[in-house]
Design an enzyme around this catalytic site. Structure first.
Site, mmCIF file in Angstrom:
data_model
loop_
_atom_site.group_PDB
_atom_site.id
_atom_site.type_symbol
_atom_site.label_atom_id
_atom_site.label_comp_id
_atom_site.label_asym_id
_atom_site.label_seq_id
_atom_site.Cartn_x
_atom_site.Cartn_y
_atom_site.Cartn_z
ATOM 1 N N ASN A 62 0.825 -1.210 0.000
ATOM 2 C CA ASN A 62 0.000 0.000 0.000
ATOM 3 C C ASN A 62 0.859 1.259 0.000
ATOM 4 O OD1 ASN A 62 0.607 -0.889 2.666
ATOM 5 N ND2 ASN A 62 -1.063 0.297 3.544
ATOM 6 N N GLU A 64 0.468 5.357 0.495
ATOM 7 C CA GLU A 64 -0.438 6.405 0.956
ATOM 8 C C GLU A 64 -0.014 7.776 0.443
ATOM 9 O OE1 GLU A 64 -0.634 5.826 5.217
ATOM 10 O OE2 GLU A 64 -1.797 3.968 4.948
ATOM 11 N N CYS A 73 -4.480 0.758 -2.039
ATOM 12 C CA CYS A 73 -4.260 -0.486 -1.298
ATOM 13 C C CYS A 73 -3.225 -1.358 -2.019
ATOM 14 C CB CYS A 73 -5.547 -1.296 -1.213
ATOM 15 S SG CYS A 73 -6.826 -0.534 -0.229
ATOM 16 N N GLU A 75 -3.361 -4.483 -2.725
ATOM 17 C CA GLU A 75 -3.956 -5.396 -3.709
ATOM 18 C C GLU A 75 -4.118 -4.717 -5.060
ATOM 19 O OE1 GLU A 75 -4.952 -4.728 -0.675
ATOM 20 O OE2 GLU A 75 -6.071 -6.353 0.257
ATOM 21 N N CYS A 112 -10.329 -4.941 1.078
ATOM 22 C CA CYS A 112 -11.458 -4.008 1.203
ATOM 23 C C CYS A 112 -12.424 -4.216 0.034
ATOM 24 C CB CYS A 112 -10.949 -2.567 1.242
ATOM 25 S SG CYS A 112 -10.464 -1.936 -0.375
ATOM 26 N N CYS A 115 -11.107 -3.371 -3.511
ATOM 27 C CA CYS A 115 -10.131 -4.354 -4.004
ATOM 28 C C CYS A 115 -10.827 -5.649 -4.416
ATOM 29 C CB CYS A 115 -9.067 -4.628 -2.950
ATOM 30 S SG CYS A 115 -7.934 -3.240 -2.726
HETATM 31 N N1 THU Z 1 -5.233 -1.313 2.903
HETATM 32 C C1 THU Z 1 -4.733 -2.175 1.969
HETATM 33 O O1 THU Z 1 -3.609 -2.004 1.473
HETATM 34 N N2 THU Z 1 -5.499 -3.220 1.593
HETATM 35 C C2 THU Z 1 -6.766 -3.456 2.062
HETATM 36 O O2 THU Z 1 -7.430 -4.373 1.590
HETATM 37 C C3 THU Z 1 -7.318 -2.630 3.132
HETATM 38 C C4 THU Z 1 -6.514 -1.458 3.530
HETATM 39 C C5 THU Z 1 -4.410 -0.171 3.306
HETATM 40 C C6 THU Z 1 -4.974 1.177 2.940
HETATM 41 C C7 THU Z 1 -4.279 2.072 3.928
HETATM 42 O O3 THU Z 1 -3.011 2.434 3.398
HETATM 43 C C8 THU Z 1 -4.045 1.181 5.132
HETATM 44 O O4 THU Z 1 -4.252 -0.146 4.703
HETATM 45 C C9 THU Z 1 -4.953 1.473 6.310
HETATM 46 O O5 THU Z 1 -6.273 1.485 5.925
#
Ligand code: THU
Length: 159
Positions: A62, A64, A73, A75, A112, A115
């Site tokens: 991930n 940000e 994310c 994925e 999530c 994804c």
């Molecule tokens: N995140 C993911 O990388 N994958 C997911 O399926 C859920 C959330 C990340 C997004 C964000 O950078 C961090 O987790 C906290 O939400």
């Protein structure tokens, strides 16, 4: 009104030996990919590893951004990369792992909603199920198709 039950099957493993060796390898790659996450805001690192039909494993994490919706994310980072780099190689499996403060989180992280929708479209594109392996060295949940994670999904269909 008729009641319709929707059932999904989730496989749970508490020890790495319970997994197929290829799934253990993919999960280790996902755990390793958490190191490359950029998470100054959430401090929650996620790694995702894909097994492609050509046998190759590719990873993402991930990423940000201060303008929050601009991050992505793990994925989707790896799924979109796979689509742009290897458009003809179908995805066979994805493993997802997470870490906080440099330590692997013991509980599985599930993709999530957004994804799941992207994963499902990759599955349609591949023309066969994508196995989803979610977890850590101590607890793993597996579903045999992305469809299991998103029943009643959105599809662009006329009528
Ligand atoms: N995140 C993911 O990388 N994958 C997911 O399926 C859920 C959330 C990340 C997004 C964000 O950078 C961090 O987790 C906290 O939400």
């Amino acid at each position: 009104m008729k009641e319709r039950k929707i059932e999904i099957t989730v496989y749970e493993a508490e020890r790495p030996e319970e997994l197929a060796p290829a799934d253990t390898t993919l999960l280790r790659e996902a755990a390793n990919a958490t190191k490359n996450a950029y998470t100054p805001y959430s401090k929650f690192n996620v790694g995702a590893a894909l097994l492609l039909s050509n046998g190759e494993i590719i990873c993402g994490s991930n990423q940000e951004n201060a303008a929050f919706p601009s991050g992505l994310c793990a994925e989707r980072v790896v799924l979109f990369y796979a689509g742009s780099r290897y458009p003809d190689a179908a995805i066979r499996a994805i493993a997802i792992s997470s870490a906080t403060g440099g330590k692997e989180n013991p509980h599985p992280v599930y993709p999530c909603g957004a994804c799941r929708q992207v994963l499902l479209e990759c599955e349609h594109r591949a023309g066969h199920p994508i196995k989803v392996i979610m977890g850590s060295a101590s607890k793993v949940h597996v579903v045999h198709s992305a469809k299991d994670l998103l029943p009643l999904c959105f599809e662009l269909k006329e009528k």
